[in-house]
Design a protein around this motif. Sequence first.
Motif, PDB file in Angstrom:
ATOM      1  N   UNK A  17      -0.066  59.979   5.192  1.00  0.00           N
ATOM      2  CA  UNK A  17      -1.134  58.278   5.071  1.00  0.00           C
ATOM      3  C   UNK A  17      -1.936  58.434   4.460  1.00  0.00           C
ATOM      4  N   UNK A  18      -2.397  57.364   3.874  1.00  0.00           N
ATOM      5  CA  UNK A  18      -3.357  56.664   3.194  1.00  0.00           C
ATOM      6  C   UNK A  18      -5.102  56.846   3.315  1.00  0.00           C
ATOM      7  N   UNK A  19      -5.616  58.191   2.685  1.00  0.00           N
ATOM      8  CA  UNK A  19      -6.817  58.282   3.488  1.00  0.00           C
ATOM      9  C   UNK A  19      -8.101  57.817   2.654  1.00  0.00           C
ATOM     10  N   UNK A  20      -7.794  56.990   1.251  1.00  0.00           N
ATOM     11  CA  UNK A  20      -8.862  56.521   1.086  1.00  0.00           C
ATOM     12  C   UNK A  20      -9.368  57.417  -0.118  1.00  0.00           C
ATOM     13  N   UNK A  21     -10.483  57.823  -1.529  1.00  0.00           N
ATOM     14  CA  UNK A  21     -10.733  58.218  -2.280  1.00  0.00           C
ATOM     15  C   UNK A  21     -10.005  59.862  -2.045  1.00  0.00           C
TER      16      UNK A  21
ATOM     17  N   UNK B 271       5.499  60.373   2.796  1.00  0.00           N
ATOM     18  CA  UNK B 271       6.747  59.785   3.200  1.00  0.00           C
ATOM     19  C   UNK B 271       7.093  58.817   3.067  1.00  0.00           C
ATOM     20  N   UNK B 272       8.231  58.511   1.916  1.00  0.00           N
ATOM     21  CA  UNK B 272       8.262  56.979   1.816  1.00  0.00           C
ATOM     22  C   UNK B 272       9.559  57.285   3.878  1.00  0.00           C
TER      23      UNK B 272
ATOM     24  N   UNK C  21       7.892  71.195   5.644  1.00  0.00           N
ATOM     25  CA  UNK C  21       7.674  72.182   4.604  1.00  0.00           C
ATOM     26  C   UNK C  21       7.507  72.202   4.029  1.00  0.00           C
ATOM     27  N   UNK C  22       8.055  71.200   3.302  1.00  0.00           N
ATOM     28  CA  UNK C  22       7.846  70.256   2.029  1.00  0.00           C
ATOM     29  C   UNK C  22       6.393  69.595   1.646  1.00  0.00           C
TER      30      UNK C  22
ATOM     31  N   UNK D 183       1.128  61.637  -4.637  1.00  0.00           N
ATOM     32  CA  UNK D 183       1.897  62.285  -3.876  1.00  0.00           C
ATOM     33  C   UNK D 183       3.930  61.614  -3.083  1.00  0.00           C
ATOM     34  N   UNK D 184       5.041  61.017  -3.902  1.00  0.00           N
ATOM     35  CA  UNK D 184       5.686  60.608  -2.742  1.00  0.00           C
ATOM     36  C   UNK D 184       7.322  61.612  -2.081  1.00  0.00           C
TER      37      UNK D 184
END
Length: 588
Positions: free
Chosen positions: A103-107, A113-114, A249-250, A272-273
């Motif tokens: 999830x996008x956490x800001x700063x 995950x795509x 796990x990755x 990183x996706x």
Amino acid sequence: MVQENRRIAVLIDTFDEYCQNHILEGLYRAGEEASFTLVTFPALSLTTVESHVTHYKLFQESINAKNFDGMIIFTGALTEHTSIEKLKAIIDHINLPTVSVAGAGGNCAEILINNRSGIEKIVEHLIKVHGSSRIACITGPKDNSEAHDRYAAYCDVLQKNHLPVDDLLVVEGDFSEDGGAVGIRKLIRNGFDFDSVVCADDITAIGAIKELKHQEMFVPNYVIVTGFDDIDEASMYSPSLTTVRQPFAELGAQAVTSLKHFLDSHRKDGKVELSADPLIRESCGCIPEEIRILRESSDSIGSFKLKKISSNADWFLRRLSTTIDLEARKYQRRFGHAESYKSFLESSATLLWGYFYEATVDGDNTDHFIHSFTSILSQHNSYSTAYDIWEKTLTEFYGVLSHSIKEISNAMAISRMLQEARVYYITHTMKSQRLAQQMILEKELILQEACEHIMNSCSRVEQISSISRELLDLSITDAALVLFENAVHEKESTIFPKEANLELLITGGKERQISIANNRFDLSTIIPAEIYGLCRAENYIFLPLYFREYYFGYLILSIDKENPKNLYEQLRFHISSMLYLDLSQESR
């Protein structure tokens, strides 16, 4: 001089949830390699059997630069109960080098995950392969970022294929079986006009399939159902579930890698996706991947021209390579690495082929194969994974025997040898399953007795003694019980007082004596120095002792992977209940 491990706070939603547990497995393994001491903070606690509370206020007071070097936050899971805006505010307040997971956490750095690509491929599969045109969707919670991405991908593929996005075919779920069942009932009330249902996760999909079965609309004959995650039940359910496989796990391992880079270089990785790939099984009407691989293997035996059986195992390993690679990928997804496991599989297969060849030369000499096979099954225990590959290996041996029977003079003896090996395989598998079930039952019985002892203890001394004894019985080797002088109401401006009492300290599997004069504990450092100094555990869990609006203190425990995942929350709940009863009696 030995460098002290970096201390990392790991903020999760709950410890008792499949996806988060598998992410934690990869995170803990990578954390050990990175010399991280990980303290996991579950944000949710039960207040009654059916309700829960979040502890963000407490965490904002305890997770800081004095206690921790960095933080990993499970943003995707936490948004199921908390808005993304609140989570970003918490991250900003804590102000540590932070990695956000799923999830996008800001700063902060982000490991994502795509979600879109997996759903896109699943919906394309339904349209192109199965001719679906009325595809319903049971989404996840509307405020969950992952659920939003999956729904958006569903809409995009429909529009790309000139199919309408019909509001009557979309219902909101909550990542639960009940949500899947309720979703199906809503879709039917809207008018049964759908041929497929795309669900936001596997649990929702299983609930949907159960409800469809109840409505006598069987999957996949009447309706196709797909999921997302590839939880363990997905492959074992009937029908097996077409889904999208997440690299849990990755995901955890990459979070550690990114945070280590952040701490070493003082520069965050950014985003990183990781990819999530579709896994086609029976619930969409296709043949499961595992069966396709087995058929391809069997079909290739006929075309494989074995002119003469030899002691050289290279060609046999080539025959098993697809199966070994598949098992290694499964292991990689679960534990984050697979080199040693793959090497074990290859060396074991080579050894078995040598003894198989020996038996074809001398039909009276089959003991080496049997003894070797049983030894390999025993060694497999240490890898904590299923034994399916050895059944497939025996199938390969049967194939070689059937296609080379004219060249093997003692074929009957070889057949008996393989039958005996299969009996050992079945027996060993059943014993392992019974042992695992027995261990869980024993732990649950210990937990039940522990909670009874704790609740029935009268004086504080008896209570602490009961807690200590039961923690040790549960193989918890390191623990600290910290109690506030007075209970603190959740609405107070601050929850942490300046000092508290260190009531119990266990390190290295032994209770440490704490004198009354020295049990005052400075809460500016939330974890006693003895925990870091005397014990060898790398992973801990921080459990707020909370019940009905009051905080009483907290419990820090080392994590034992053999313990049932619900153990920690049940311990917290019963100790908190005991403390609340004490408070109630004192106020009378």
